[in-house]
Design a protein around this motif. Structure first.
Motif, PDB file in Angstrom:
ATOM      1  N   SER A  31      -4.326   8.875   5.974  1.00 27.94           N
ATOM      2  CA  SER A  31      -3.306   9.231   4.994  1.00 27.94           C
ATOM      3  C   SER A  31      -3.150   8.198   3.896  1.00 27.94           C
ATOM      4  O   SER A  31      -2.301   8.368   3.002  1.00 27.94           O
ATOM      5  CB  SER A  31      -1.952   9.419   5.695  1.00 27.94           C
ATOM      6  OG  SER A  31      -2.016  10.448   6.647  1.00 27.94           O
ATOM      7  N   TYR A  32      -3.916   7.120   3.946  1.00 26.23           N
ATOM      8  CA  TYR A  32      -3.747   6.018   3.001  1.00 26.23           C
ATOM      9  C   TYR A  32      -5.079   5.614   2.382  1.00 26.23           C
ATOM     10  O   TYR A  32      -6.138   5.844   2.960  1.00 26.23           O
ATOM     11  CB  TYR A  32      -3.170   4.798   3.724  1.00 26.23           C
ATOM     12  CG  TYR A  32      -1.722   4.955   4.115  1.00 26.23           C
ATOM     13  CD1 TYR A  32      -1.367   5.590   5.298  1.00 26.23           C
ATOM     14  CD2 TYR A  32      -0.712   4.474   3.294  1.00 26.23           C
ATOM     15  CE1 TYR A  32      -0.042   5.749   5.645  1.00 26.23           C
ATOM     16  CE2 TYR A  32       0.620   4.618   3.647  1.00 26.23           C
ATOM     17  CZ  TYR A  32       0.944   5.248   4.827  1.00 26.23           C
ATOM     18  OH  TYR A  32       2.260   5.395   5.168  1.00 26.23           O
ATOM     19  N   ASP A  52     -10.671   5.436  -0.109  1.00 28.83           N
ATOM     20  CA  ASP A  52      -9.563   6.366  -0.229  1.00 28.83           C
ATOM     21  C   ASP A  52      -9.488   7.248   1.023  1.00 28.83           C
ATOM     22  O   ASP A  52     -10.379   7.205   1.880  1.00 28.83           O
ATOM     23  CB  ASP A  52      -9.744   7.212  -1.485  1.00 28.83           C
ATOM     24  CG  ASP A  52      -8.430   7.768  -1.998  1.00 28.83           C
ATOM     25  OD1 ASP A  52      -8.443   8.449  -3.043  1.00 28.83           O
ATOM     26  OD2 ASP A  52      -7.380   7.537  -1.345  1.00 28.83           O
ATOM     27  N   SER A  53      -8.455   8.055   1.100  1.00 26.86           N
ATOM     28  CA  SER A  53      -8.285   8.915   2.270  1.00 26.86           C
ATOM     29  C   SER A  53      -9.436   9.903   2.429  1.00 26.86           C
ATOM     30  O   SER A  53      -9.737  10.325   3.544  1.00 26.86           O
ATOM     31  CB  SER A  53      -6.955   9.659   2.179  1.00 26.86           C
ATOM     32  OG  SER A  53      -6.884  10.400   0.973  1.00 26.86           O
ATOM     33  N   GLY A  98      -2.269   1.464   1.115  1.00 24.97           N
ATOM     34  CA  GLY A  98      -1.390   1.908   0.046  1.00 24.97           C
ATOM     35  C   GLY A  98      -1.681   3.341  -0.341  1.00 24.97           C
ATOM     36  O   GLY A  98      -2.451   4.032   0.324  1.00 24.97           O
ATOM     37  N   ALA A  99      -1.094   3.746  -1.445  1.00 28.35           N
ATOM     38  CA  ALA A  99      -1.197   5.143  -1.873  1.00 28.35           C
ATOM     39  C   ALA A  99      -2.510   5.445  -2.583  1.00 28.35           C
ATOM     40  O   ALA A  99      -2.886   6.613  -2.711  1.00 28.35           O
ATOM     41  CB  ALA A  99      -0.027   5.491  -2.781  1.00 28.35           C
ATOM     42  N   ASP A 114      -0.240  -2.870  -5.556  1.00 26.86           N
ATOM     43  CA  ASP A 114      -0.503  -1.455  -5.301  1.00 26.86           C
ATOM     44  C   ASP A 114      -0.539  -1.126  -3.815  1.00 26.86           C
ATOM     45  O   ASP A 114      -0.691   0.034  -3.444  1.00 26.86           O
ATOM     46  CB  ASP A 114      -1.833  -1.049  -5.933  1.00 26.86           C
ATOM     47  CG  ASP A 114      -1.802  -1.159  -7.450  1.00 26.86           C
ATOM     48  OD1 ASP A 114      -2.737  -1.749  -8.025  1.00 26.86           O
ATOM     49  OD2 ASP A 114      -0.827  -0.660  -8.063  1.00 26.86           O
ATOM     50  N   TYR A 115      -0.414  -2.150  -2.972  1.00 23.48           N
ATOM     51  CA  TYR A 115      -0.507  -1.950  -1.525  1.00 23.48           C
ATOM     52  C   TYR A 115       0.777  -2.419  -0.854  1.00 23.48           C
ATOM     53  O   TYR A 115       1.232  -3.532  -1.100  1.00 23.48           O
ATOM     54  CB  TYR A 115      -1.718  -2.703  -0.969  1.00 23.48           C
ATOM     55  CG  TYR A 115      -3.019  -2.143  -1.499  1.00 23.48           C
ATOM     56  CD1 TYR A 115      -3.542  -2.573  -2.709  1.00 23.48           C
ATOM     57  CD2 TYR A 115      -3.697  -1.153  -0.791  1.00 23.48           C
ATOM     58  CE1 TYR A 115      -4.714  -2.033  -3.216  1.00 23.48           C
ATOM     59  CE2 TYR A 115      -4.877  -0.607  -1.289  1.00 23.48           C
ATOM     60  CZ  TYR A 115      -5.371  -1.049  -2.501  1.00 23.48           C
ATOM     61  OH  TYR A 115      -6.517  -0.509  -2.993  1.00 23.48           O
TER      62      TYR A 115
END
Length: 128
Positions: A31-32, A52-53, A98-99, A114-115
Motif C-alpha cells: 500500500s506504500y 512504488d506499490s 510513504g505515499a 515525502d516519507y
C-alpha cells in the motif's frame, strides 16, 4: 504503532556486495511507496532508490546499475541488493515508507519529507 526495521548492514571490502532488508509492522508494503536512503557523516541524507506499490522502480544516478531495490509483498520485506561497493558507499542506510512521489508523471525518489515512516538504519562500511 508502525515500526520499521532495517538489517543486513556490515563491513565489506571494496568490490563486494551486501543485501539489506527492511521489515515493518503496522503497515503493509503493498500500500506504500518504499525507498532506501543513506547518510554519511557530515553529509545530507541521500535518496538511493524507490519502489512504488505497483513495483515501479527508480534510482539515483550514483547507484544506478549497482543497486537493485525489490520487495516481497507476501512477506512484507523490502530489499536493497548492493554490488560493486566502494568506500564512498559507506553510510547509515535507512528504509522509508510513504505515499509515493511523482514529478512530471514520472515516479521519483523524492526527499526525506515525502516519507512518513522510517527505520533507525543499518550501518554499511566499505573498506578499500
Amino acid at each position: 504503532q508502525v515500526q520499521v526495521l532495517e538489517s543486513g548492514g556490515g563491513s565489506v571490502q571494496a568490490g563486494g556486495s551486501l543485501r539489506l532488508s527492511c521489515t515493518a509492522s503496522g503497515l503493509t508494503f503493498d500500500s506504500y511507496a518504499l525507498a532506501w536512503f543513506r547518510q554519511a557523516p557530515g553529509k545530507e541524507r541521500e535518496g538511493l532508490a524507490a519502489i512504488d506499490s505497483d513495483a515501479t522502480t527508480t534510482y539515483a544516478d550514483s547507484v544506478k546499475d549497482r543497486f537493485t531495490i525489490s520487495k516481497d509483498n507476501t512477506k512484507n520485506i523490502l530489499y536493497l541488493q548492493m554490488n560493486s561497493l566502494t568506500p564512498e558507499d559507506t553510510a547509515m542506510y535507512y528504509c522509508a515508507a510513504g505515499a509515493g512521489v511523482y514529478r512530471d508523471y514520472r515516479f521519483d525518489i523524492g526527499s526525506e519529507g515525502d516519507y512518513g515512516y522510517w527505520g533507525k538504519g543499518t550501518q554499511v562500511t566499505v573498506s578499500s
